[in-house]
Design a protein around this motif. Structure first.
Motif, PDB file in Angstrom:
ATOM      1  N   LEU A 146       0.813  -1.213   0.000  1.00 38.06           N
ATOM      2  CA  LEU A 146       0.000   0.000   0.000  1.00 38.06           C
ATOM      3  C   LEU A 146       0.853   1.272   0.000  1.00 38.06           C
ATOM      4  N   PRO A 147       1.923   1.359   0.821  1.00 44.66           N
ATOM      5  CA  PRO A 147       2.792   2.545   0.707  1.00 44.66           C
ATOM      6  C   PRO A 147       3.436   2.654  -0.670  1.00 44.66           C
ATOM      7  N   GLY A 148       3.883   1.511  -1.210  1.00 44.33           N
ATOM      8  CA  GLY A 148       4.492   1.540  -2.541  1.00 44.33           C
ATOM      9  C   GLY A 148       3.495   1.930  -3.608  1.00 44.33           C
ATOM     10  N   MET A 149       2.253   1.470  -3.458  1.00 45.40           N
ATOM     11  CA  MET A 149       1.217   1.825  -4.419  1.00 45.40           C
ATOM     12  C   MET A 149       0.944   3.325  -4.379  1.00 45.40           C
ATOM     13  N   ALA A 150       0.920   3.904  -3.175  1.00 47.40           N
ATOM     14  CA  ALA A 150       0.685   5.345  -3.042  1.00 47.40           C
ATOM     15  C   ALA A 150       1.801   6.139  -3.710  1.00 47.40           C
ATOM     16  N   VAL A 151       3.054   5.732  -3.491  1.00 47.93           N
ATOM     17  CA  VAL A 151       4.187   6.419  -4.125  1.00 47.93           C
ATOM     18  C   VAL A 151       4.133   6.230  -5.636  1.00 47.93           C
ATOM     19  N   GLY A 152       3.780   5.014  -6.066  1.00 52.13           N
ATOM     20  CA  GLY A 152       3.704   4.741  -7.497  1.00 52.13           C
ATOM     21  C   GLY A 152       2.648   5.586  -8.190  1.00 52.13           C
ATOM     22  N   ASN A 216      13.197   4.683 -24.071  1.00 53.29           N
ATOM     23  CA  ASN A 216      11.764   4.867 -23.873  1.00 53.29           C
ATOM     24  C   ASN A 216      11.500   5.212 -22.400  1.00 53.29           C
ATOM     25  N   PRO A 217      11.047   6.427 -22.087  1.00 51.13           N
ATOM     26  CA  PRO A 217      10.793   6.775 -20.678  1.00 51.13           C
ATOM     27  C   PRO A 217       9.738   5.889 -20.040  1.00 51.13           C
ATOM     28  N   LEU A 218       8.849   5.332 -20.854  1.00 54.53           N
ATOM     29  CA  LEU A 218       7.805   4.466 -20.309  1.00 54.53           C
ATOM     30  C   LEU A 218       8.391   3.180 -19.731  1.00 54.53           C
ATOM     31  N   THR A 219       9.519   2.730 -20.268  1.00 53.51           N
ATOM     32  CA  THR A 219      10.179   1.538 -19.733  1.00 53.51           C
ATOM     33  C   THR A 219      10.549   1.726 -18.273  1.00 53.51           C
ATOM     34  N   TYR A 220      11.107   2.882 -17.948  1.00 48.23           N
ATOM     35  CA  TYR A 220      11.526   3.160 -16.573  1.00 48.23           C
ATOM     36  C   TYR A 220      10.325   3.342 -15.659  1.00 48.23           C
ATOM     37  N   MET A 221       9.213   3.869 -16.205  1.00 46.78           N
ATOM     38  CA  MET A 221       8.004   4.003 -15.408  1.00 46.78           C
ATOM     39  C   MET A 221       7.435   2.630 -15.060  1.00 46.78           C
ATOM     40  N   VAL A 222       7.400   1.728 -16.023  1.00 53.29           N
ATOM     41  CA  VAL A 222       6.867   0.383 -15.783  1.00 53.29           C
ATOM     42  C   VAL A 222       7.720  -0.355 -14.761  1.00 53.29           C
ATOM     43  N   ASP A 223       9.046  -0.294 -14.913  1.00 61.84           N
ATOM     44  CA  ASP A 223       9.935  -0.974 -13.964  1.00 61.84           C
ATOM     45  C   ASP A 223       9.789  -0.393 -12.556  1.00 61.84           C
ATOM     46  N   ALA A 224       9.652   0.927 -12.470  1.00 57.25           N
ATOM     47  CA  ALA A 224       9.506   1.570 -11.163  1.00 57.25           C
ATOM     48  C   ALA A 224       8.186   1.180 -10.503  1.00 57.25           C
ATOM     49  N   GLU A 225       7.108   1.138 -11.281  1.00 62.14           N
ATOM     50  CA  GLU A 225       5.810   0.769 -10.707  1.00 62.14           C
ATOM     51  C   GLU A 225       5.827  -0.670 -10.209  1.00 62.14           C
ATOM     52  N   ARG A 226       6.473  -1.561 -10.932  1.00 63.01           N
ATOM     53  CA  ARG A 226       6.544  -2.959 -10.483  1.00 63.01           C
ATOM     54  C   ARG A 226       7.330  -3.069  -9.182  1.00 63.01           C
ATOM     55  N   ALA A 227       8.410  -2.323  -9.088  1.00 64.83           N
ATOM     56  CA  ALA A 227       9.194  -2.352  -7.853  1.00 64.83           C
ATOM     57  C   ALA A 227       8.392  -1.764  -6.693  1.00 64.83           C
ATOM     58  N   LEU A 228       7.727  -0.645  -6.923  1.00 68.20           N
ATOM     59  CA  LEU A 228       6.980   0.018  -5.843  1.00 68.20           C
ATOM     60  C   LEU A 228       5.777  -0.803  -5.417  1.00 68.20           C
ATOM     61  N   PHE A 229       5.018  -1.346  -6.365  1.00 69.23           N
ATOM     62  CA  PHE A 229       3.832  -2.137  -6.012  1.00 69.23           C
ATOM     63  C   PHE A 229       4.216  -3.388  -5.215  1.00 69.23           C
ATOM     64  N   ALA A 237      15.353   0.851  -9.980  1.00 68.34           N
ATOM     65  CA  ALA A 237      14.299   1.213 -10.917  1.00 68.34           C
ATOM     66  C   ALA A 237      13.410   2.326 -10.363  1.00 68.34           C
ATOM     67  N   VAL A 238      13.335   2.464  -9.036  1.00 69.65           N
ATOM     68  CA  VAL A 238      12.458   3.469  -8.436  1.00 69.65           C
ATOM     69  C   VAL A 238      12.968   4.871  -8.734  1.00 69.65           C
ATOM     70  N   TRP A 239      14.244   5.128  -8.453  1.00 70.36           N
ATOM     71  CA  TRP A 239      14.743   6.482  -8.710  1.00 70.36           C
ATOM     72  C   TRP A 239      14.859   6.761 -10.213  1.00 70.36           C
ATOM     73  N   GLN A 240      15.113   5.712 -10.992  1.00 69.62           N
ATOM     74  CA  GLN A 240      15.141   5.911 -12.446  1.00 69.62           C
ATOM     75  C   GLN A 240      13.751   6.286 -12.971  1.00 69.62           C
ATOM     76  N   GLY A 241      12.728   5.631 -12.451  1.00 73.62           N
ATOM     77  CA  GLY A 241      11.370   5.973 -12.843  1.00 73.62           C
ATOM     78  C   GLY A 241      10.982   7.366 -12.385  1.00 73.62           C
ATOM     79  N   GLY A 242      11.398   7.742 -11.166  1.00 77.35           N
ATOM     80  CA  GLY A 242      11.122   9.087 -10.680  1.00 77.35           C
ATOM     81  C   GLY A 242      11.784  10.146 -11.544  1.00 77.35           C
TER      82      GLY A 242
END
Length: 264
Positions: A146-152, A216-229, A237-242
């Protein structure tokens, strides 16, 4: 002797980009609140992917459906943000062609606020739809942090603000040739989606696709969301997505605000 009365002072009206952005946000949100069916209808595509593609992915990988959803659902949430914000320019294009946009431009509202308020409004359906999808997936064993989902979701809001602003800019540029909006939008949307690893892991793809995915910036967003969720806050991947979300937001708002200021 005539008495001199002190002039009455009128409290100044709050002004500035923040106040104007809130006003535009509320104005843009009202149609959605009056017609929530459009929000429900937009859930059909991600629900179809969840119902049909999720089990298919589980069968291909041999993973239980719960584990497959841990990988798949964050990508679906990014898909909601991608399609939702990329379509926002079509609404502005309609307003331009109907003359409503010109009436908005002559209102005493700052041009940046017109862009920021509209972009922020798009975050409301993003959050609501993501919560619904995650809740349905939870019935099949999906257990997000849940915290990771909120950050994501906050990260996706930043990313979506920039992408929505770029979509608005495209709508303004295409105001006399609406076919150009759909050509550019569709020509970019699906390659970005497929090259992000949103639906299938890119590790099994050819080398040239993996190379393109790095740009592709979307690649880093997808990887970051998977890590955060999944609660992996320390994953690189989190800071790269951020960083990717911040870059898209800055570039998108800069381009969008410039296009809005030059739209007359």
């Amino acid at each position: 002797m005539t008495a001199v009365t002190a002039p009455t002072t009128v409290a100044p009206r709050p002004s500035g980009v923040v106040h104007d952005s809130v006003s535009v946000f509320v104005r843009e949100l009202r149609p959605m609140l009056r017609d929530p069916f459009s929000l429900v209808f937009s859930l059909m595509q991600p629900l179809m992917f969840l119902a049909l593609f999720g089990p298919l992915l589980g069968g291909m990988t041999g993973l239980p459906i719960a584990e497959a959803f841990q990988w798949f659902v964050p990508g679906i949430v990014v898909m909601i943000a991608l399609f939702g914000t990329a379509m926002t320019g079509s609404n502005l294009l309609y307003e331009i062609q109907s003359g409503a946009h010109e009436r908005v431009l002559v209102a005493p509202v700052s041009r940046p606020a017109l862009m920021i308020g509209r972009a922020c409004k798009e975050m409301v359906p993003l959050v609501l739809q993501s919560l619904v999808i995650s809740g349905i997936a939870a019935l099949f064993g999906f257990r997000p942090s849940l915290p990771g989902m909120a950050v994501g979701l906050a990260m996706l809001a930043v990313f979506g603000m920039g992408l929505g602003a770029l979509s608005y800019a495209l709508g303004i540029v295409s105001r006399e040739r609406d076919w150009m909006f759909w050509t550019v939008q569709q020509g970019l949307l699906f390659p970005l989606m497929l090259l992000s690893g949103m639906l299938l892991p890119l590790e099994s793809g050819p080398g040239w696709m993996q190379v393109l995915a790095r740009f592709n910036p979307l690649t880093y967003m997808v990887d970051a969301e998977r890590a955060l969720f999944n609660g992996a806050f320390g994953d690189t991947a989190v800071w790269q997505g951020g960083l990717a979300a911040a870059v898209v937001a800055v570039v998108g708002l800069a381009v969008g605000i410039r296009a809005m200021r030059n739209s007359i």
